[in-house]
Design a protein around this motif. Structure first.
Motif, PDB file in Angstrom:
ATOM      1  N   ARG A 140      -3.238   6.095   7.894  1.00 44.97           N
ATOM      2  CA  ARG A 140      -3.457   5.205   6.743  1.00 44.97           C
ATOM      3  C   ARG A 140      -2.984   3.785   7.060  1.00 44.97           C
ATOM      4  O   ARG A 140      -3.646   2.807   6.708  1.00 44.97           O
ATOM      5  N   ASN A 159       0.823  -1.205   0.000  1.00 47.55           N
ATOM      6  CA  ASN A 159       0.000   0.000   0.000  1.00 47.55           C
ATOM      7  C   ASN A 159       0.862   1.261   0.000  1.00 47.55           C
ATOM      8  O   ASN A 159       0.408   2.336   0.395  1.00 47.55           O
ATOM      9  N   VAL A 198      -5.280   0.395   6.961  1.00 48.58           N
ATOM     10  CA  VAL A 198      -4.971  -0.784   6.140  1.00 48.58           C
ATOM     11  C   VAL A 198      -4.958  -2.051   7.002  1.00 48.58           C
ATOM     12  O   VAL A 198      -5.541  -3.073   6.636  1.00 48.58           O
TER      13      VAL A 198
END
Length: 112
Positions: A96, A61, A100
């Motif tokens: 973030r 990611n 995830v």
């Protein structure tokens, strides 16, 4: 050639990282040269395999991270429950990264 952000290796003809767009370099800095003062813990485990999976998940990611204490625990198996293995990211990627990781474990629970 290597991506200085993702740490992915490329063939010599490639000049930019496919993942993050960074210019590639000939050599990567050593892992211990990463600036730890801006790092925050986003995941903790006693399992080296799980920590490396999370590192891979974050890397896929485009979130650079490092594993802390993995080698210390691998030196002495008796420390595996006493010293947690931590996955840390730069502060600016904390939200973030947690998103995830949370989404991955939610998806795993939904499959049960």
């Amino acid at each position: 050639m290597y991506c200085p952000k993702c740490r992915t290796e490329y063939i010599d003809e490639i000049k930019k990282c496919d993942e993050c767009g960074a210019d590639l370099v000939n050599e990567l800095p050593q892992e211990d040269e990463i600036q730890f003062e801006n790092m925050v813990e986003v995941f903790t485990t006693n399992n080296s395999i799980e920590a490396n999976f999370i590192k891979s998940l974050l890397g896929s990611n485009s979130i650079e991270c490092t594993i802390i204490n993995e080698h210390l625990v691998s030196i002495n198996i008796f420390l595996s429950n006493a010293i947690p293995i931590k996955v840390a990211v730069d502060k600016k990627h904390e939200a973030r990264a947690k998103e995830v990781i949370t989404q991955y474990y939610k998806d795993m629970q939904d499959k049960k």
